[in-house]
Design an enzyme around this catalytic site. Structure first.
Site, PDB file in Angstrom:
ATOM      1  N   HIS A   8      37.259  28.440  48.780  1.00  0.00           N
ATOM      2  CA  HIS A   8      38.317  29.335  48.322  1.00  0.00           C
ATOM      3  C   HIS A   8      39.587  29.079  49.118  1.00  0.00           C
ATOM      4  CE1 HIS A   8      34.864  31.956  46.775  1.00  0.00           C
ATOM      5  NE2 HIS A   8      35.366  31.219  45.797  1.00  0.00           N
ATOM      6  N   ALA A   9      40.635  28.720  48.382  1.00  0.00           N
ATOM      7  CA  ALA A   9      41.844  28.180  48.983  1.00  0.00           C
ATOM      8  C   ALA A   9      42.433  29.057  50.078  1.00  0.00           C
ATOM      9  CB  ALA A   9      42.872  27.945  47.880  1.00  0.00           C
TER      10      ALA A   9
ATOM     11  N   TYR B 258      36.466  37.016  53.885  1.00  0.00           N
ATOM     12  CA  TYR B 258      36.154  37.642  55.124  1.00  0.00           C
ATOM     13  C   TYR B 258      35.223  38.810  54.789  1.00  0.00           C
ATOM     14  CZ  TYR B 258      39.253  41.440  53.647  1.00  0.00           C
ATOM     15  OH  TYR B 258      39.810  42.469  52.945  1.00  0.00           O
TER      16      TYR B 258
ATOM     17  N   TYR C  60      27.616  41.396  46.341  1.00  0.00           N
ATOM     18  CA  TYR C  60      27.673  41.530  44.884  1.00  0.00           C
ATOM     19  C   TYR C  60      26.986  40.303  44.317  1.00  0.00           C
ATOM     20  CZ  TYR C  60      31.985  38.960  46.088  1.00  0.00           C
ATOM     21  OH  TYR C  60      32.893  38.098  46.648  1.00  0.00           O
TER      22      TYR C  60
ATOM     23  N   GLU D 283      30.646  34.886  55.887  1.00  0.00           N
ATOM     24  CA  GLU D 283      31.962  35.486  55.617  1.00  0.00           C
ATOM     25  C   GLU D 283      32.567  35.806  56.969  1.00  0.00           C
ATOM     26  OE1 GLU D 283      33.497  35.876  52.796  1.00  0.00           O
ATOM     27  OE2 GLU D 283      31.958  35.860  51.220  1.00  0.00           O
TER      28      GLU D 283
END
Ligand code: 0X9
Ligand code: ZN
Length: 728
Positions: free
Chosen positions: A158-159, A282, A337, A359
């Site tokens: 994820h950029a 995060y 999730y 994370e």
């Protein structure tokens, strides 16, 4: 391709192509509890945080102009969060660097390191949509040693998750500078610091909060979520990923449609990792498979838990000042999730890789206070170094584990339990080594002493641990013990209760019709405690606790949680044995080892909901891996006893004269499985006199049932023996 800094004309063109309004920004959206969060997920939003606000919860989401309009259309009240997304900047940060910058950029830095350090080797394992290389760093000796286990660290699917690349770069430097030759020499350690280089570069030039890759989707929108594009469970539902191209969790038109995904897949085919960590930011989590469906757990759960630890003994502590958490919560992906097409589920299914999503950083503080951070972790060298130091022990434990998974140990010393049952009833969940011959049958012993054998359904993993599942067709009152035939694995239920009418002695929670088995479960939505009656575990060893649970919560508020406690003294003193955190909307089993329960006559458990954690429990059991029940199973031959029931002071135990030359071993067990007496009888004698008066006349063997087992010449004889002596 290397890109030079654009000139003024090019800059104006770029600015026109990506107007400032197209930037992503953080907003706060009030939601009605957990169902409200689920509705946001169903719309394709990736919830970045959950805040407690007056009157309930608010989700923090990153929106584009399109997705913000979608929220407004659905009636959500959207408020911008301060600070807004910082405007995309050039490569002007101290701790974060773009991919392309010819001096400080990731690509240039890796090239410089490789040129000057014999332990750093850089290779390209594929190319992005825009043609940037997907760079893989090999530490230690160059190239692949096919005889050695591979370990993979990846960052920045994820950029916008810049700290993950900073973590990967620091890990490369640390391994090259400080790792012992033994650590690197026996394993092939690889690091892919930027999985999504186009998106990453774009966060420096255009949009700080860009997440996806830079695929033109053909409808004017850009980007596929690289962590929804893997072939495992791809698109199984529209909650864990989205078919809508403009959403943040767009899964792409087909499994592995993206070249970045293909590069990772090709890397795994060439260098299948035994263990892998995919860094994201995060929220302070160490997640592992599965993520695709709530309640799904990996057959290698025990190994995952050994490395990632538990909430009571976590692998990663959060030392960042002012961070909201003390440790990273370890758990299956759906605790956060559900996701589908996600990396760790794929690596585990496709290659048996023990794969984690870390994370990084737990986020901080309250929006508007100026201290708030989430994706935009501060550009502060000491803080970034802290994140690295917090996560280094887990990275080293993962590298160490690659050489011998069976001996895997988390940084806090947690270890895997041997293969065995994770649950007994109403479903038997059995983890066994993948080499176990199949098909496998399970034999159940019922309360009446009958045995029932069923063939079991086994997961098809070819490596590591397999999972066997068997849902009983017999009622709770009929089950006593289970055995996996031919494996030596057996377990017995000592007690079993689940809010049914006959489950007396439990107090504290309400009965609820949402249940796993029977007619109800226990549940609470308040800070109530559910307390078990006292259980006598005299003579029991290898005791564990089974409970099945579901809960609605959020990993963003881990103080809202369920605590499980054990007491060995009937409830005078209690100690924590397990913690349940996050979301768990489907029933799943938990096994808790209770070595401290062995032999306790006053064993109790209690379940405490903290901060109104909505929690359900069913099929709560004390169990043991040292079952007495199977000692009664039909045996190759029966020993003889002189009297049964015994009414005298001695019993003569005999067995067929051995064909071999071996000596015999006579063992007497109590009916609950504890070993009471053992003797060796030298050949050729084939009988033994068991004296029921012990200690020179001071103690007597108590009346009751016993099992006599005689081992001779590799054969085993058994006999049930009842002692019914008159009182002296
Ligand atoms: O959504 C993701 O891909 C990851 N979180 S992030 O905020 N970095 O985007 C989490 C993936 C882990 N798997 C599951 N949560 N199921
Ligand atoms: Zn991410």
């Amino acid at each position: 391709m290397a890109r030079r800094a654009p000139g003024l004309l090019a800059f104006l063109l770029l600015a026109a192509a990506h107007p400032a309004a197209a930037q992503h920004r953080l907003v706060q959206v009030p939601v009605a509890g957990r169902p409200g969060l689920d509705s946001l997920a169903a719309l394709g939003f990736e919830v970045a945080d959950v805040l407690r606000i007056d009157g309930g919860l608010a989700a923090v989401v990153v929106v584009s102009p399109e997705t913000q309009a979608l929220l407004a259309r659905r009636g959500y009240a959207v408020t911008a969060l301060a600070p807004l997304a910082p405007a995309a900047a050039a490569d002007t940060f101290h701790n974060y660097h773009s991919f392309d910058d010819s001096v400080a950029g990731i690509r240039a830095t890796l090239a410089a390191w490789a040129a000057s350090d014999p332990d750093i080797h850089v290779d390209s394992v594929g190319a992005s949509v825009e043609g940037r290389p997907i760079l893989a760093v090999k530490l230690g000796p160059p190239g692949d040693d096919p005889g050695q286990p591979n370990v993979l660290f990846m960052a920045t699917h994820h950029a916008r998750e810049w700290v993950s690349t900073a973590m990967a770069m620091k890990l490369i430097r640390w391994l090259a500078d400080s790792a012992s030759p033994a650590l690197l020499g026996a394993r092939d350690v690889w690091v892919i610091p930027v999985e999504n280089p186009d998106g990453y570069q774009y966060t420096f030039t255009d949009d700080r909060f860009w997440r996806k890759n830079r695929r033109p989707n053909g409808d004017g929108s850009f980007g596929v979520d690289p962590n929804r594009n893997y072939p495992a469970f791809w698109g199984v539902d529209d909650f864990g990923s989205s078919p809508q191209p403009f959403t943040e969790i767009y899964r792409g038109p087909a499994p592995a449609s993206e070249p970045e995904t293909q590069a990772v897949i090709a890397f795994h085919a060439a260098h299948p990792p035994v263990v892998a960590v995919s860094y994201h930011t995060y929220s302070g989590l160490v997640l592992y498979p599965y993520g695709f469906r709530a309640g799904a757990l990996p057959p290698d759960l025990s190994l995952y838990r050994a490395l990632a630890g538990t909430d009571l003994v976590p692998a990663v502590l959060d030392g960042v000042v002012a961070s909201t958490l003390t440790h990273y919560h370890p758990g299956p992906g759906w605790n956060l999730y559900t996701t589908n097409g996600e990396y760790t589920d794929w690596a585990y299914r496709a290659h048996g890789t023990i794969a984690f999503t870390t994370e990084l950083t737990s986020g901080c503080c309250t929006p508007g206070t100026g201290l708030y951070y989430g994706f935009a972790f501060p550009d502060d060298g000491a803080l970034v170094e802290r994140v690295f130091r917090d996560n280094l022990p887990f990275a080293l434990a993962v590298i160490a584990a690659a050489a011998d998974l069976r001996a895997a140990q988390g940084p806090a010393g947690t270890r895997a339990t041997p293969p065995g049952f994770e649950a007994l009833w109403p479903e038997a969940w059995l983890s066994l080594d993948a080499a176990t011959p199949r098909p496998l049958s399970l034999t159940m012993r019922t309360a009446t002493g009958a045995t029932v054998t069923r063939s079991a359904q086994t997961d098809s993993l070819s490596r590591g641990t397999i999972r066997t599942l068997w849902r009983t067709d017999l009622g709770a009152d009929a089950v006593r013990a289970l055995r996996a035939d031919g494996t030596g694995v057996a377990a017995e239920l000592i007690t079993l209760a689940g809010a049914e009418p006959l489950d007396a002695g439990w107090s504290g929670w309400a009965r609820d019709s949402t249940r796993l088995a029977g007619s109800s479960s226990w549940s609470t939505a308040r800070n109530d405690t559910l307390v078990s009656p006292v259980v006598d575990l005299n003579g029991r060893s290898a005791v564990w606790l089974q409970f099945w649970t579901r809960h609605r919560g959020s990993t963003f508020s881990p103080d809202q949680r369920g605590v499980v406690q054990f007491s060995g003294d009937s409830g005078t003193t209690w100690s924590d044995v397990a913690v349940v955190v996050g979301d768990g909307p489907a029933w799943y089993p938990v096994r808790v080892e209770l070595p401290q329960a062995a032999g306790r006559r006053g064993a109790r458990v209690r379940f405490i909901s903290e901060r109104d954690f909505p929690w359900w429990l069913d099929a709560v059991a004390f169990a043991t891996d040292a079952p007495a029940a199977f000692l009664l199973l039909a045996s190759p031959g029966e020993a003889e006893v002189s009297e049964n029931p015994v009414r005298g002071d001695q019993v003569v135990i005999s067995w067929p004269a051995g064909a071999g030359t071996g000596d015999a071993r006579v063992t007497v067990y109590g009916f609950t499985g504890e070993r009471l007496h053992q003797a060796t009888v030298l050949a050729p004698t084939n009988e033994y006199v068991w004296d029921l008066i012990l200690g020179g006349g001071t103690r007597r063997v108590v009346n009751g049932g016993y099992i006599v087992v005689v081992d001779v010449d590799g054969r085993r004889y058994r006999r049930r023996l009842f002692v019914a002596r008159p009182r002296p």
